[in-house]
Write an enzyme that holds these catalytic residues in place. Sequence first.
Site, PDB file in Angstrom:
ATOM      1  N   SER A 143       0.847  -1.190   0.000  1.00  0.00           N
ATOM      2  CA  SER A 143       0.000   0.000   0.000  1.00  0.00           C
ATOM      3  C   SER A 143       0.886   1.246   0.000  1.00  0.00           C
ATOM      4  CB  SER A 143      -0.947  -0.058   1.193  1.00  0.00           C
ATOM      5  OG  SER A 143      -2.056   0.764   1.011  1.00  0.00           O
ATOM      6  N   HIS A 177      -6.399  -6.195  -1.402  1.00  0.00           N
ATOM      7  CA  HIS A 177      -5.352  -5.269  -0.996  1.00  0.00           C
ATOM      8  C   HIS A 177      -4.227  -5.945  -0.208  1.00  0.00           C
ATOM      9  CE1 HIS A 177      -4.124  -1.113  -0.795  1.00  0.00           C
ATOM     10  NE2 HIS A 177      -3.929  -1.184   0.515  1.00  0.00           N
ATOM     11  N   ASP A 224      -8.918  -5.269  -5.804  1.00  0.00           N
ATOM     12  CA  ASP A 224      -8.538  -4.192  -4.899  1.00  0.00           C
ATOM     13  C   ASP A 224      -8.854  -2.861  -5.566  1.00  0.00           C
ATOM     14  OD1 ASP A 224      -7.344  -2.384  -3.176  1.00  0.00           O
ATOM     15  OD2 ASP A 224      -5.294  -2.927  -3.746  1.00  0.00           O
TER      16      ASP A 224
END
Length: 505
Positions: free
Chosen positions: A194, A463, A438
């Site tokens: 991320s 994710h 995601d």
Amino acid sequence: MKPPTPKSYGVPLILLLFSIYSNSGAPYNIPRLTLHGSIPQYLESISPSSSPVSLHDFETYFYEQTLDHFNYRPPSYATFKQKYAINTKYWGGANSSSPIFAHLGAESPLDHDFLRVGFPVDHAPFFNALVVYVEHRYYGESVPFGSMEEALKNETTRGFFNSAQAIADYAEVLLYVKERFSSPNSPVIVFGGSYGGMLAAAAWFRLKYPHIAIGALASSAPVLYFDNITPQDGYYWIVTKDFLATSASCYRTIKDSWDIVDNIASQPGGLSILSQRFKTCSHLNSGVELKNFLVSMYASHAQYNHPPDYPLTVLCEAIDRAGSQTDIIGQIFAGVESAFGKNSSCYDVNYFHRPTETNEGWGWQRCSEMVMPIGRTVEAHMFQPAPFNLTEFTQYCKLVYGVPPRPHWITTYYGGHDIKLTLQKFASNIIFSNGRKDPYSSGGVLEDLSDSLLAISTAHGCHGLDLYPANQSTDPEWLVMQRKMEVRIIEGWIKAYYADLSSIN
């Protein structure tokens, strides 16, 4: 007069600002990037005892870190204690040139990463690797000036809080670790997911410090969600598609619910009715307050629809199951219960935007350089339109922090525009991994940029899933194969490094 900061104005002003700006969806409805998710029912199951990564294998240390790497004024020489942890269980030993696997922390305390980042530890035995986890400055226990309140209290103390300083921190720590463990020739592979994935790769750590890290795995890193490279609708298009693929009836119920909420909220006593039906912990100030809470809940379920729980499926099953027993508002509330638990005495509509230290830190980053224009511009979404409005967002940031955001800085400093043309000649050894389900994959690198800038995507992934600890009993086959492919690529980088090292010695 100095503008208020998140700590000084407290919860009432936070809610006031939320009310003022929430129609645009900009300040508070930009989804968090963290790997750890925000679905209460599943967060409760995260604990040291449930994690496949043993915390006992790590030793925690604190590095005396430089406050400002890019200035030579006396205040810049101040230091703070930065937390890092080391696992030597599988280490090949000093002077062995065994690799170092370094996880670069992101916008959360490092302790969270022990529970949800397992890839470096899972594959350390195969490589005889030393494993290092480093906490991001201004999060967890790595906060300068003694406390988060002091660290964020004014323009000066906040000014040292940015991604360039963070990756310089990582460079210092990793060089120190190599010296401490007598491993000058050990190749370093950096990992991040991320926001941490952006730090690890994509012209960030790997490209800024290629002499320190020979390769990077960037999982679910939306490096193209800046400066209008990616259409602002990208995130919510994927959320919409995820719900539609899970249950067409669930999708229709949610899509139809917004106008019903608006209609009830506009009636005399309507907010009281909605507060009662959703069992809110405090009286609703507006219908928008409730809708933003629901939008965040749906987005979280799409972003973190991890096996084996598949929370999005659970949510939609609850909504669909209630269809034979109640109206649309009752169905939506059944979804809230599935996410937050049926036994809750009330439900906090500010749950996703509570003034925690982590949310306050990310609030500053988002209002300074991490300007991701995520919004909804058209009716075709499962949601009502709520376009990102840079003018409103700038006004909000100036009110809270006294400075406007810099929406073009990330692409100026790290790049992003014409990324294939830009990176293919001088960048190498980066894996961009994404799951197509995601929502943040809409801003990810989804095709190879060169022979060594590789994109690995999975049709069903969500994710940061490939960085999670492996679980042989529940991991789907496609996830197992994805990780095997990533290991083979990393193995190739390390072999090439050893060959180069041998040729010059």
